[in-house]
Design a protein around this motif. Sequence first.
Motif, short mmCIF file in Angstrom:
data_model
loop_
_atom_site.label_atom_id
_atom_site.label_comp_id
_atom_site.label_asym_id
_atom_site.label_seq_id
_atom_site.Cartn_x
_atom_site.Cartn_y
_atom_site.Cartn_z
N VAL A 1 0.87 -1.18 0.00
CA VAL A 1 0.00 0.00 0.00
C VAL A 1 0.90 1.22 0.00
O VAL A 1 1.75 1.38 0.89
CB VAL A 1 -0.94 0.04 1.22
CG1 VAL A 1 -1.89 1.22 1.11
CG2 VAL A 1 -1.72 -1.27 1.35
N THR B 1 0.40 -7.22 -5.50
CA THR B 1 -0.70 -6.28 -5.69
C THR B 1 -0.35 -4.95 -5.07
O THR B 1 -0.04 -4.87 -3.88
CB THR B 1 -1.99 -6.82 -5.04
OG1 THR B 1 -2.34 -8.07 -5.65
CG2 THR B 1 -3.14 -5.84 -5.21
N THR C 1 -1.57 -1.25 -4.07
CA THR C 1 -2.74 -0.39 -3.82
C THR C 1 -2.25 1.05 -3.66
O THR C 1 -1.40 1.34 -2.80
CB THR C 1 -3.47 -0.83 -2.54
OG1 THR C 1 -3.91 -2.19 -2.70
CG2 THR C 1 -4.67 0.05 -2.27
#
Length: 224
Positions: free
Chosen positions: A200, A219, A221
């Motif tokens: 993140v 991933t 974010t």
Amino acid sequence: MGVSEDTIRRDLREMAQQGLLQRVHGGALPASPAVADFAGRERIASDGKVAIGRAAAKMIQPGQVVILDGGTTARQIPRHLPLDLKATIITHSPTIALELIHHLNVEVILIGGRLFRHSVVAVGAAAIETIAQIHADIYFMGVTGIHPKTGLTTGDYEEAAVKRALSHAAAETIVLASSEKLNAASPYVVVPFTEISGIVTERSIEKSVLRPYEKLGITVTRAS
């Protein structure tokens, strides 16, 4: 630049001693400003840390067992959790535990050990022994350096060991990466990128900076 290798090595050693860079095999990388003391780190990229904390808080689901790291970015997560959230939060940080005082439906488990004042977290054998008994859903990890070549790093050997144990105790590890930590390095590796699920970071970070991590299947974010 018309200088000898010996001169370059000497200059790198001197700059490393001044905290201006982190020496690595074959060269050097920017040293992370996130190795400053706790009060100093609270003043770095504060708006970005708030956004990251808000985005990470949204990832926590009712009923989950969640591990929150210590540090100034992780501290923003409990500040953005709904007051009616029902969950279990485990932390080795007294400052994180105090942020959860008013979340009456959150069971807070505080891991003890020797207090590492720099990050205001518990470290040492007692902490690692306790962590070995935990099976959590997700761990939000703070680090001081994130770089495609050096991986996830932090500035203290014992703290790196505790972070590693916390990561191994969770099904997923999400790294909280404010801007000053990206493309920077610290002396001690925590875990390789293969052991984390996501990062993140701030929305303002250039896509080209994040592309190497996405290529690793992580991933990313971008918090707003």
